[in-house]
Design a protein around this motif. Structure first.
Motif, PDB file in Angstrom:
ATOM      1  N   TRP A  10      12.203  -8.355  11.656  1.00  0.00           N
ATOM      2  CA  TRP A  10      11.680  -9.384  10.489  1.00  0.00           C
ATOM      3  C   TRP A  10      10.875  -8.521   9.706  1.00  0.00           C
ATOM      4  CZ3 TRP A  10      14.087 -14.061  10.062  1.00  0.00           C
ATOM      5  CH2 TRP A  10      14.616 -14.551  11.294  1.00  0.00           C
ATOM      6  N   VAL A  11      10.939  -8.489   8.306  1.00  0.00           N
ATOM      7  CA  VAL A  11      10.015  -8.026   7.350  1.00  0.00           C
ATOM      8  C   VAL A  11       9.496  -8.842   6.485  1.00  0.00           C
ATOM      9  CG1 VAL A  11       9.965  -6.002   5.651  1.00  0.00           C
ATOM     10  CG2 VAL A  11      11.600  -5.758   7.365  1.00  0.00           C
ATOM     11  N   GLY A  12       8.257  -9.350   6.717  1.00  0.00           N
ATOM     12  CA  GLY A  12       7.641 -10.212   6.123  1.00  0.00           C
ATOM     13  C   GLY A  12       7.337  -9.935   4.444  1.00  0.00           C
ATOM     14  N   PRO A  13       7.040 -10.915   3.847  1.00  0.00           N
ATOM     15  CA  PRO A  13       6.433 -10.665   2.422  1.00  0.00           C
ATOM     16  C   PRO A  13       5.614  -9.830   2.002  1.00  0.00           C
ATOM     17  CG  PRO A  13       5.997 -12.890   3.114  1.00  0.00           C
ATOM     18  CD  PRO A  13       6.296 -12.239   4.329  1.00  0.00           C
ATOM     19  N   GLY A  14       6.019  -9.034   0.766  1.00  0.00           N
ATOM     20  CA  GLY A  14       5.162  -7.999   0.339  1.00  0.00           C
ATOM     21  C   GLY A  14       6.035  -6.987  -0.193  1.00  0.00           C
ATOM     22  N   ASP A  15       5.486  -5.806  -0.753  1.00  0.00           N
ATOM     23  CA  ASP A  15       5.933  -4.610  -1.134  1.00  0.00           C
ATOM     24  C   ASP A  15       5.664  -3.520  -0.007  1.00  0.00           C
ATOM     25  OD1 ASP A  15       6.749  -5.693  -3.527  1.00  0.00           O
ATOM     26  OD2 ASP A  15       5.184  -4.843  -4.711  1.00  0.00           O
ATOM     27  N   TRP A  16       6.820  -2.811   0.634  1.00  0.00           N
ATOM     28  CA  TRP A  16       6.950  -2.137   1.601  1.00  0.00           C
ATOM     29  C   TRP A  16       7.284  -0.673   1.340  1.00  0.00           C
ATOM     30  CZ3 TRP A  16       4.850  -4.115   6.419  1.00  0.00           C
ATOM     31  CH2 TRP A  16       4.814  -5.440   6.335  1.00  0.00           C
ATOM     32  N   ASN A  71       0.814  -0.932   0.068  1.00  0.00           N
ATOM     33  CA  ASN A  71      -0.027   0.015   0.090  1.00  0.00           C
ATOM     34  C   ASN A  71       0.829   1.490   0.064  1.00  0.00           C
ATOM     35  OD1 ASN A  71      -1.951   2.096   0.230  1.00  0.00           O
ATOM     36  ND2 ASN A  71      -2.756   1.387   2.104  1.00  0.00           N
ATOM     37  N   SER A  72       1.086   1.930  -1.211  1.00  0.00           N
ATOM     38  CA  SER A  72       1.951   2.987  -1.360  1.00  0.00           C
ATOM     39  C   SER A  72       1.591   4.263  -0.541  1.00  0.00           C
ATOM     40  CB  SER A  72       1.949   3.346  -2.814  1.00  0.00           C
ATOM     41  OG  SER A  72       0.905   3.540  -3.339  1.00  0.00           O
ATOM     42  N   ALA A  73       0.293   4.061  -0.217  1.00  0.00           N
ATOM     43  CA  ALA A  73      -0.284   5.504   0.655  1.00  0.00           C
ATOM     44  C   ALA A  73       0.102   5.218   2.134  1.00  0.00           C
ATOM     45  CB  ALA A  73      -2.033   5.376   0.696  1.00  0.00           C
ATOM     46  N   SER A  74       0.731   3.904   2.609  1.00  0.00           N
ATOM     47  CA  SER A  74       1.208   4.061   3.719  1.00  0.00           C
ATOM     48  C   SER A  74       2.637   4.356   3.869  1.00  0.00           C
ATOM     49  CB  SER A  74       1.059   2.484   4.250  1.00  0.00           C
ATOM     50  OG  SER A  74      -0.302   2.318   4.289  1.00  0.00           O
ATOM     51  N   ALA A  75       3.354   4.877   2.907  1.00  0.00           N
ATOM     52  CA  ALA A  75       4.826   5.067   2.900  1.00  0.00           C
ATOM     53  C   ALA A  75       5.201   5.737   4.160  1.00  0.00           C
ATOM     54  CB  ALA A  75       5.162   5.878   1.602  1.00  0.00           C
TER      55      ALA A  75
END
Length: 256
Positions: free
Chosen positions: A72-78, A45-49
């Motif tokens: 720990w950074v889980g799967p996904g686009d952050w 969610n790019s709105a959560s940058a």
């Protein structure tokens, strides 16, 4: 009566789920493991940058305050819109280099950074990709969502992928493993390395330098630097006692 009973069951299950989440976070913290989600981070969610920058920083700060720890950074686009500051004794670990992407939406800030003065001790990044939203004309398909993020400008000076460096001391036992750095102005800055390791790292499509290394005394294994507009590998000697020399290059495969 049945409706009231159903509502009570739903409330009970909600309380159980909340308690389980709190218990899970407490268990991770007791093991010195910290999850940015527990601090409010939202994947995909790019709105959560902005929220993600704050949450990632809080997780790293908590690990550092504990004396050492793993974020720990889980799967996904952050998505992030400012530099996330790395700190001593903290390992930022993803779910895999193609599973976890930390993506900057800016053109002029680092993605993950520990730079300036002072020693860098046990700062490690592994198992993730560091990326940046770039104009669609420079990629086969837009690497960000929404695609409007691919209509801006190219990254400029200051847009580093990862920096773990010091201008007056060593980066003791710090490094990277299984990391992909993509679409940056400068890919990586690291050093002077006091026994650190850079292993299984690919740096691709840097508009300026692929890797900038301050001093040496580190180990490099299976490092590939591809499609750099400037230097693929930029070795910068320092005046800090104990620094080695360009033999560090032996572990890197370069393709400018």
């Amino acid at each position: 009566m049945m409706r009231r009973f159903g509502l009570l069951v739903i409330c009970f299950l909600s309380l159980v789920a909340t308690a389980q989440l709190a218990s899970s976070a407490t268990t991770r913290n007791s093991l010195r493991e910290f999850d940015p989600i527990d601090f409010g981070a939202v994947p995909d969610n790019s709105a959560s940058a902005t929220v993600n920058v704050t949450a990632f920083q809080a997780a790293i700060d908590a690990a550092n305050a504990a004396g050492r720890g793993t974020v720990w950074v889980g799967p996904g686009d952050w998505y992030v819109n400012a530099a996330v500051l790395l700190k001593n004794e903290v390992h930022v670990k993803g779910a895999g280099r193609f599973e976890t992407r930390i993506i900057s939406t800016t053109t002029n800030t680092a993605v993950l950074s520990a730079s300036g003065t002072g020693a860098r001790t046990n700062i490690f990044v592994s198992d993730l990709t560091v990326d940046r939203c770039v104009p669609a004309a420079f990629v086969v398909t837009c690497n960000c969502l929404p695609t409007s993020l691919c209509t801006g400008n190219l990254p400029v000076s200051g847009a580093w992928g990862i920096r773990i460096s010091s201008t007056d001391n060593h980066s003791f036992l710090s490094g990277l493993e299984n990391v992909y750095i993509l679409h940056q102005f400068n890919g990586l800055e690291i050093g002077p390395m006091g026994g650190g390791t850079v292993s299984d790292v690919t740096i691709q499509q840097s508009w300026n330098d692929g890797a900038t290394v301050l001093g040496a005394n580190g180990q490099w294994h299976n490092v590939n630097i591809l499609a750099s507009g400037g230097h693929a590998f930029n070795y910068v000697p320092t005046a800090i006692a104990g620094d080695g020399g360009p033999a560090l290059r032996q572990g890197a495969q370069l393709a400018g």
